[in-house]
Enzyme design. Structure first.
Site, PDB file in Angstrom:
ATOM      1  N   THR A 145       0.806  -1.232   0.000  1.00 28.81           N
ATOM      2  CA  THR A 145       0.000   0.000   0.000  1.00 28.81           C
ATOM      3  C   THR A 145       0.833   1.274   0.000  1.00 28.81           C
ATOM      4  O   THR A 145       0.291   2.370   0.171  1.00 28.81           O
ATOM      5  CB  THR A 145      -0.929  -0.003   1.227  1.00 28.81           C
ATOM      6  N   GLU A 146       2.138   1.151  -0.201  1.00 26.23           N
ATOM      7  CA  GLU A 146       3.030   2.302  -0.066  1.00 26.23           C
ATOM      8  C   GLU A 146       2.659   3.478  -0.974  1.00 26.23           C
ATOM      9  O   GLU A 146       2.722   4.639  -0.551  1.00 26.23           O
ATOM     10  CB  GLU A 146       4.481   1.871  -0.343  1.00 26.23           C
TER      11      GLU A 146
END
Length: 268
Positions: A145-146
């Site tokens: 999810t960066e």
């Protein structure tokens, strides 16, 4: 170490629980109140533990799991807050520490069983992707999810490309999408999903500690690390050497003798 006790040693560290059993060790992320988020202390503990057990002759398997209802939610919130005011030098040092952990895990001589007990997100999903065999509970979610917070999933990218291929890695890394355990299994990020989680983990523990040659597993894992960057000719040359030398090992002679005699081989 007395190898044949039911539980040889149980070390409870502040962030990582380490339990030694006959022929295998369990590393349990132990920050359940923080959803086992990665911070400096946990990264250090994982690095040191994998370094130590990778070179222990009695260890045939390392089990990686989490305490509580999450495997790992990724980066610690306090760590993320510090990033906002950190210097380039400080951020480089922190990134290098994380990279070293992943390198140590990737280079581990022992097979790694990921017992994914809950959500594995961002750095936690990175940890899950480092395991050789991965069993997940059905309710777990997976995702890098960066990019959704303006961050780049740089360190894990190399390992994920090797794990699931470029097309699927691009989808996950660029979109920051969160996927189900079933989808993670379909694309090869997870080996299996089961509501009989404990039983399936026990199956793989039994397999790696009793049913396969420790020497052959070690040699195979080393070979799998080496061949991705080789040409076909280099790979086949390397395979010839490995094939020939493996035949000379005590484990191979023992296994072939048992097979020819129609006996069950016992790996001491």
């Amino acid at each position: 170490i007395i190898r044949h006790n039911l539980i040889i040693k149980n070390l409870i560290m502040s962030v990582l629980s380490v339990s030694e059993h006959p022929h295998y060790v369990e590393l349990k992320l132990n920050r359940p109140d923080k959803r086992n988020a990665l911070n400096t202390e946990l990264v250090d503990a994982l690095t040191q533990s994998f370094e130590e057990y990778s070179n222990c002759d009695w260890v045939r398997l390392i089990v990686l799991t989490g305490e509580g209802d999450a495997f790992s939610a990724g980066a610690d919130l306090e760590s993320l807050k510090r990033l906002q005011s950190a210097t380039l030098e400080e951020n480089t040092r922190d990134s290098a520490q994380l990279a070293r952990m992943f390198d140590v895990i990737y280079s581990c001589n022992k097979p790694i069983l990921g017992a994914i007990n809950g959500h594995a997100l961002a750095g936690g999903c990175g940890l899950a992707s480092m395991c050789d065999v991965t069993v997940s509970v059905p309710q777990a979610k997976f995702g890098y999810t960066e990019t959704r917070i303006g961050f780049v999933p740089a360190i894990v990218s190399k390992f994920l490309l090797e794990k699931i291929g470029e097309s699927r890695a691009r989808m996950l890394l660029l979109s920051g999408s969160v996927i189900s355990a079933e989808e993670a299994c379909r694309i090869g990020l997870v080996t299996e999903v089961s509501d009989q989680f404990d039983d399936r983990c026990a199956y793989w523990i039994d397999l790696f500690t009793k049913q396969v040659s420790p020497e052959a597993v070690h040699r195979t894992k080393r070979l799998l690390r080496e061949i991705p960057d080789m040409s076909v000719t280099e790979c086949l040359d390397r395979a010839v050497v490995e094939n020939a030398t493996a035949r000379m090992t005590d484990d191979c002679k023992k296994g072939i003798t048992a097979f020819l005699n129609k006996e069950k081989v016992v790996w001491d």
